[in-house]
Design a protein around this motif. Structure first.
Motif, PDB file in Angstrom:
ATOM      1  N   ASP A 156       0.850  -1.185   0.000  1.00  0.00           N
ATOM      2  CA  ASP A 156       0.000   0.000   0.000  1.00  0.00           C
ATOM      3  C   ASP A 156       0.890   1.241   0.000  1.00  0.00           C
ATOM      4  O   ASP A 156       1.748   1.403   0.872  1.00  0.00           O
ATOM      5  CB  ASP A 156      -0.912   0.000   1.234  1.00  0.00           C
ATOM      6  CG  ASP A 156      -2.065   0.971   1.106  1.00  0.00           C
ATOM      7  OD1 ASP A 156      -1.838   2.127   0.696  1.00  0.00           O
ATOM      8  OD2 ASP A 156      -3.212   0.568   1.412  1.00  0.00           O
ATOM      9  N   GLU A 157       0.671   2.117  -0.977  1.00  0.00           N
ATOM     10  CA  GLU A 157       1.496   3.338  -1.091  1.00  0.00           C
ATOM     11  C   GLU A 157       1.267   4.297   0.065  1.00  0.00           C
ATOM     12  O   GLU A 157       2.117   5.167   0.319  1.00  0.00           O
ATOM     13  CB  GLU A 157       1.164   4.054  -2.402  1.00  0.00           C
ATOM     14  CG  GLU A 157       1.638   3.311  -3.641  1.00  0.00           C
ATOM     15  CD  GLU A 157       1.189   3.996  -4.916  1.00  0.00           C
ATOM     16  OE1 GLU A 157       2.072   4.340  -5.735  1.00  0.00           O
ATOM     17  OE2 GLU A 157      -0.023   4.193  -5.094  1.00  0.00           O
ATOM     18  N   ARG A 158       0.160   4.165   0.761  1.00  0.00           N
ATOM     19  CA  ARG A 158      -0.109   5.069   1.881  1.00  0.00           C
ATOM     20  C   ARG A 158       0.733   4.725   3.098  1.00  0.00           C
ATOM     21  O   ARG A 158       0.848   5.539   4.022  1.00  0.00           O
ATOM     22  CB  ARG A 158      -1.592   5.003   2.245  1.00  0.00           C
ATOM     23  CG  ARG A 158      -2.533   5.494   1.153  1.00  0.00           C
ATOM     24  CD  ARG A 158      -3.974   5.169   1.458  1.00  0.00           C
ATOM     25  NE  ARG A 158      -4.198   3.724   1.553  1.00  0.00           N
ATOM     26  CZ  ARG A 158      -5.373   3.167   1.816  1.00  0.00           C
ATOM     27  NH1 ARG A 158      -6.424   3.938   2.010  1.00  0.00           N
ATOM     28  NH2 ARG A 158      -5.494   1.847   1.882  1.00  0.00           N
ATOM     29  N   GLU A 192     -16.162   5.471  -1.765  1.00  0.00           N
ATOM     30  CA  GLU A 192     -15.264   5.654  -2.917  1.00  0.00           C
ATOM     31  C   GLU A 192     -15.925   5.161  -4.200  1.00  0.00           C
ATOM     32  O   GLU A 192     -15.799   5.788  -5.264  1.00  0.00           O
ATOM     33  CB  GLU A 192     -13.960   4.901  -2.675  1.00  0.00           C
ATOM     34  CG  GLU A 192     -12.954   5.064  -3.816  1.00  0.00           C
ATOM     35  CD  GLU A 192     -11.686   4.269  -3.582  1.00  0.00           C
ATOM     36  OE1 GLU A 192     -10.818   4.265  -4.504  1.00  0.00           O
ATOM     37  OE2 GLU A 192     -11.550   3.660  -2.512  1.00  0.00           O
ATOM     38  N   LEU A 193     -16.635   4.039  -4.109  1.00  0.00           N
ATOM     39  CA  LEU A 193     -17.308   3.497  -5.290  1.00  0.00           C
ATOM     40  C   LEU A 193     -18.388   4.454  -5.790  1.00  0.00           C
ATOM     41  O   LEU A 193     -18.568   4.629  -7.006  1.00  0.00           O
ATOM     42  CB  LEU A 193     -17.930   2.141  -4.935  1.00  0.00           C
ATOM     43  CG  LEU A 193     -18.649   1.392  -6.062  1.00  0.00           C
ATOM     44  CD1 LEU A 193     -17.666   0.983  -7.151  1.00  0.00           C
ATOM     45  CD2 LEU A 193     -19.366   0.165  -5.516  1.00  0.00           C
ATOM     46  N   LEU A 194     -19.090   5.108  -4.869  1.00  0.00           N
ATOM     47  CA  LEU A 194     -20.185   5.998  -5.241  1.00  0.00           C
ATOM     48  C   LEU A 194     -19.707   7.369  -5.702  1.00  0.00           C
ATOM     49  O   LEU A 194     -20.317   7.988  -6.580  1.00  0.00           O
ATOM     50  CB  LEU A 194     -21.151   6.165  -4.059  1.00  0.00           C
ATOM     51  CG  LEU A 194     -21.880   4.889  -3.600  1.00  0.00           C
ATOM     52  CD1 LEU A 194     -22.724   5.174  -2.367  1.00  0.00           C
ATOM     53  CD2 LEU A 194     -22.752   4.332  -4.716  1.00  0.00           C
ATOM     54  N   THR A 195     -18.610   7.863  -5.100  1.00  0.00           N
ATOM     55  CA  THR A 195     -18.140   9.221  -5.414  1.00  0.00           C
ATOM     56  C   THR A 195     -17.030   9.253  -6.446  1.00  0.00           C
ATOM     57  O   THR A 195     -16.764  10.297  -7.041  1.00  0.00           O
ATOM     58  CB  THR A 195     -17.644   9.922  -4.136  1.00  0.00           C
ATOM     59  OG1 THR A 195     -16.502   9.209  -3.621  1.00  0.00           O
ATOM     60  CG2 THR A 195     -18.741   9.971  -3.083  1.00  0.00           C
ATOM     61  N   GLY A 196     -16.359   8.113  -6.632  1.00  0.00           N
ATOM     62  CA  GLY A 196     -15.267   8.061  -7.596  1.00  0.00           C
ATOM     63  C   GLY A 196     -13.931   8.510  -7.041  1.00  0.00           C
ATOM     64  O   GLY A 196     -12.946   8.598  -7.795  1.00  0.00           O
ATOM     65  N   PRO A 237     -11.258   8.318  -3.298  1.00  0.00           N
ATOM     66  CA  PRO A 237     -11.076   7.730  -1.958  1.00  0.00           C
ATOM     67  C   PRO A 237     -11.437   8.727  -0.856  1.00  0.00           C
ATOM     68  O   PRO A 237     -11.403   9.943  -1.056  1.00  0.00           O
ATOM     69  CB  PRO A 237      -9.586   7.377  -1.915  1.00  0.00           C
ATOM     70  CG  PRO A 237      -9.105   7.465  -3.314  1.00  0.00           C
ATOM     71  CD  PRO A 237      -9.980   8.434  -4.027  1.00  0.00           C
ATOM     72  N   VAL A 238     -11.788   8.185   0.289  1.00  0.00           N
ATOM     73  CA  VAL A 238     -12.009   9.015   1.468  1.00  0.00           C
ATOM     74  C   VAL A 238     -10.687   9.685   1.842  1.00  0.00           C
ATOM     75  O   VAL A 238      -9.618   9.066   1.791  1.00  0.00           O
ATOM     76  CB  VAL A 238     -12.542   8.158   2.629  1.00  0.00           C
ATOM     77  CG1 VAL A 238     -12.632   8.978   3.914  1.00  0.00           C
ATOM     78  CG2 VAL A 238     -13.895   7.569   2.278  1.00  0.00           C
ATOM     79  N   SER A 239     -10.741  10.953   2.216  1.00  0.00           N
ATOM     80  CA  SER A 239      -9.519  11.699   2.509  1.00  0.00           C
ATOM     81  C   SER A 239      -8.804  11.145   3.733  1.00  0.00           C
ATOM     82  O   SER A 239      -9.444  10.598   4.639  1.00  0.00           O
ATOM     83  CB  SER A 239      -9.846  13.173   2.739  1.00  0.00           C
ATOM     84  OG  SER A 239     -10.562  13.329   3.953  1.00  0.00           O
ATOM     85  N   VAL A 297     -10.295  12.375   7.027  1.00  0.00           N
ATOM     86  CA  VAL A 297     -11.515  11.691   7.459  1.00  0.00           C
ATOM     87  C   VAL A 297     -11.169  10.318   8.038  1.00  0.00           C
ATOM     88  O   VAL A 297     -11.715   9.905   9.067  1.00  0.00           O
ATOM     89  CB  VAL A 297     -12.493  11.547   6.277  1.00  0.00           C
ATOM     90  CG1 VAL A 297     -13.670  10.643   6.665  1.00  0.00           C
ATOM     91  CG2 VAL A 297     -13.003  12.906   5.844  1.00  0.00           C
ATOM     92  N   GLU A 298     -10.243   9.611   7.400  1.00  0.00           N
ATOM     93  CA  GLU A 298      -9.831   8.304   7.917  1.00  0.00           C
ATOM     94  C   GLU A 298      -9.197   8.439   9.295  1.00  0.00           C
ATOM     95  O   GLU A 298      -9.420   7.604  10.175  1.00  0.00           O
ATOM     96  CB  GLU A 298      -8.861   7.632   6.946  1.00  0.00           C
ATOM     97  CG  GLU A 298      -9.517   7.050   5.712  1.00  0.00           C
ATOM     98  CD  GLU A 298      -8.661   5.988   5.051  1.00  0.00           C
ATOM     99  OE1 GLU A 298      -7.912   5.292   5.771  1.00  0.00           O
ATOM    100  OE2 GLU A 298      -8.731   5.866   3.827  1.00  0.00           O
ATOM    101  N   ALA A 299      -8.386   9.503   9.488  1.00  0.00           N
ATOM    102  CA  ALA A 299      -7.733   9.694  10.786  1.00  0.00           C
ATOM    103  C   ALA A 299      -8.764   9.949  11.884  1.00  0.00           C
ATOM    104  O   ALA A 299      -8.674   9.404  12.988  1.00  0.00           O
ATOM    105  CB  ALA A 299      -6.751  10.860  10.708  1.00  0.00           C
ATOM    106  N   ILE A 300      -9.781  10.770  11.568  1.00  0.00           N
ATOM    107  CA  ILE A 300     -10.850  11.024  12.543  1.00  0.00           C
ATOM    108  C   ILE A 300     -11.605   9.729  12.836  1.00  0.00           C
ATOM    109  O   ILE A 300     -11.918   9.401  13.987  1.00  0.00           O
ATOM    110  CB  ILE A 300     -11.812  12.103  12.010  1.00  0.00           C
ATOM    111  CG1 ILE A 300     -11.091  13.447  11.915  1.00  0.00           C
ATOM    112  CG2 ILE A 300     -13.042  12.221  12.910  1.00  0.00           C
ATOM    113  CD1 ILE A 300     -11.904  14.534  11.224  1.00  0.00           C
TER     114      ILE A 300
END
Length: 447
Positions: free
Chosen positions: A70-72, A406-410, A412-414, A417-420
């Motif tokens: 994973d690049e992240r 992500e599938l609906l918006t095209g 990824p979640v920022s 937001v993931e950190a929160i």
């Protein structure tokens, strides 16, 4: 103790391995490079290589993980970019996340189906006792009644009746129960489960309603040395025929009086063909914030009636699969309903269990035999699948929610937001773990 520890290790080992294998198997088939497959967290105790993958057993056995490229997390070579998890289509990410809980669900289904093909020993839903003044007695149930169906669902054992009652309790409406009495006459009776309030979801539901499957007699099987009964001169083999000068027709009458307190009792006891009156002063015991009486007696079971209540449930392969699917559907609905009711305060948080309770039940089920242990393993596997799919960050359900977005918006979640979400998830999980540990300690050492 050794059996309990061993059963707990086997339970966790099987469930975690199956769960992580689901993630791993689907990730590999979706073209994602796996770096580490770990059973357990923390310091590795045993490590080995499979190709370019690290496999390990770690020190803390309460879970596991599959670490993917994973690049992240770290820079990766350009030639491996297509193998990174974060580069995959959202649909592939969803498949990988769902695969873990799905593997546990499949395991539960296979275990249940295997048990039904082999045959499961059960107890016919015949009321051995109906406690006086209980909800069941007020509803018209009597000893010897056979529960035929609960809420129009046929039941063949007390386990099935228990699950059907729990499932029907979610509607907060009285539950219709079809009954066949000792003379073979069928009728319908209604149980107002709402009278139990939050207690309806407790494991002692049947007892709280006033049912007991055990056909107890009024003959004393055992007297505990040093107990109130022993001090009063009661002996094994005595038959209690009267209670405070009233005829004692069933053991439940004595139980009901003792539930009211520890006042002295006069028992008419048949011994050697002679009835003698004995006064006994029950020991006062605090239970659930109230005082009840305890005599230190064990009643004898009507062995003939108990033998007649035994039944073996066995299905052909297709029937076993159908029964397993139905059981999984009901248990899943019950689990979700339980969590929903706990959130809104309609069910007690006492039902949350942690590793100590799981270990205890694993050991107890193992002592009862392989079939009982396998059924317990299936239940825990199913529970793990359902709980992991709850939309809580850090659980599979939380990641699933991100990938659906992500599938609906095209996009990824920022990371913000993931950190929160991670902080919220950590807080919720730590609170849940603390509650589970508190309940474990209270249940095992103080309850």
């Amino acid at each position: 103790m050794l059996l309990t520890v061993l059963a707990f290790i086997v339970t966790l080992g099987v469930l975690v391995t199956v769960h992580e294998w689901g993630h791993y198997w689907v990730a590999r088939r979706c073209g994602v490079k796996v770096l580490t497959f770990s059973i357990g967290f923390g310091k590795p105790l045993l490590r080995w290589r499979r190709g370019d993958e690290n496999w390990q057993l770690a020190a803390i056995p309460l879970g596991g993980y599959v670490r993917m490229l994973d690049e992240r997390e770290a820079p990766i070579p350009p030639q491996d970019a297509g193998l990174a998890f974060n580069r995959q289509h959202p649909f592939k990410k969803i498949l990988i996340v769902v695969a873990g809980p799905l593997a546990n669900l499949i395991l539960a289904g296979l275990l249940y189906a295997g048990l039904y093909v082999h045959g499961v020993d059960a107890i016919r839903p015949v009321a051995g006792q109906v406690l006086p003044a209980s909800i069941a007695e007020r509803a018209g149930f009597r000893p010897g009644d056979l529960l035929v169906a609960v809420a129009d669902r046929p039941v063949a054992s007390w386990d099935e009746a228990f699950v059907a009652l729990l499932d029907a309790a979610g509607d907060d409406a009285p539950v219709a129960v079809r009954v066949r009495d000792a003379q073979g006459r069928e009728s319908e009776r209604t149980l107002p489960l709402a009278e139990l309030g939050r207690s309806v979801y407790e494991p002692r539901l049947l007892i709280r309603l006033g049912f007991s499957p055990y056909p107890l007699t009024t003959t004393i099987e055992r007297v505990e040395p040093g107990s109130a009964a022993d001090a009063a001169g009661l002996r094994a083999g005595d038959v209690i025929v009267t209670l405070d000068q009233r005829a004692l027709a069933q053991w439940g009458q004595l139980q009901s009086v003792l539930q009211e307190g520890a006042a002295p009792l006069t028992l008419g006891v048949l011994r050697d063909g002679t009835v003698r009156a004995l006064t006994v002063v029950p020991k006062a015991v605090g239970v659930g914030g109230r005082t009840i009486g305890r005599l230190g007696l064990e009643p004898a079971v009507d062995k003939q009636a108990w033998q007649a209540a035994q039944v073996r449930l066995q299905y052909a392969p297709l029937g076993a699969v159908s029964a397993a699917v139905e059981k999984i559907a009901i248990q899943t609905r019950l689990t979700l309903s339980m969590f929903g009711r706990m959130i809104v305060g309609k069910a007690s948080l006492d039902q949350v269990s942690g590793p100590l309770t799981i270990a205890t039940y694993a050991g107890e089920s193992a002592r009862l035999g392989l079939s009982t242990y396998i059924e317990y393993l299936a239940l825990i596997s199913l529970s793990l699948a359902v709980l992991n799919l709850l939309p809580v960050p850090l659980l599979d359900g939380g990641h699933l929610l991100y990938h659906v977005v992500e599938l609906l918006t095209g996009r990824p979640v920022s990371p913000q937001v993931e950190a929160i979400g991670q902080r919220i998830g950590l807080t919720l999980l730590f609170a849940l773990m603390a509650l589970a540990l508190f309940n474990d300690i209270h249940r095992l050492f103080l309850g």
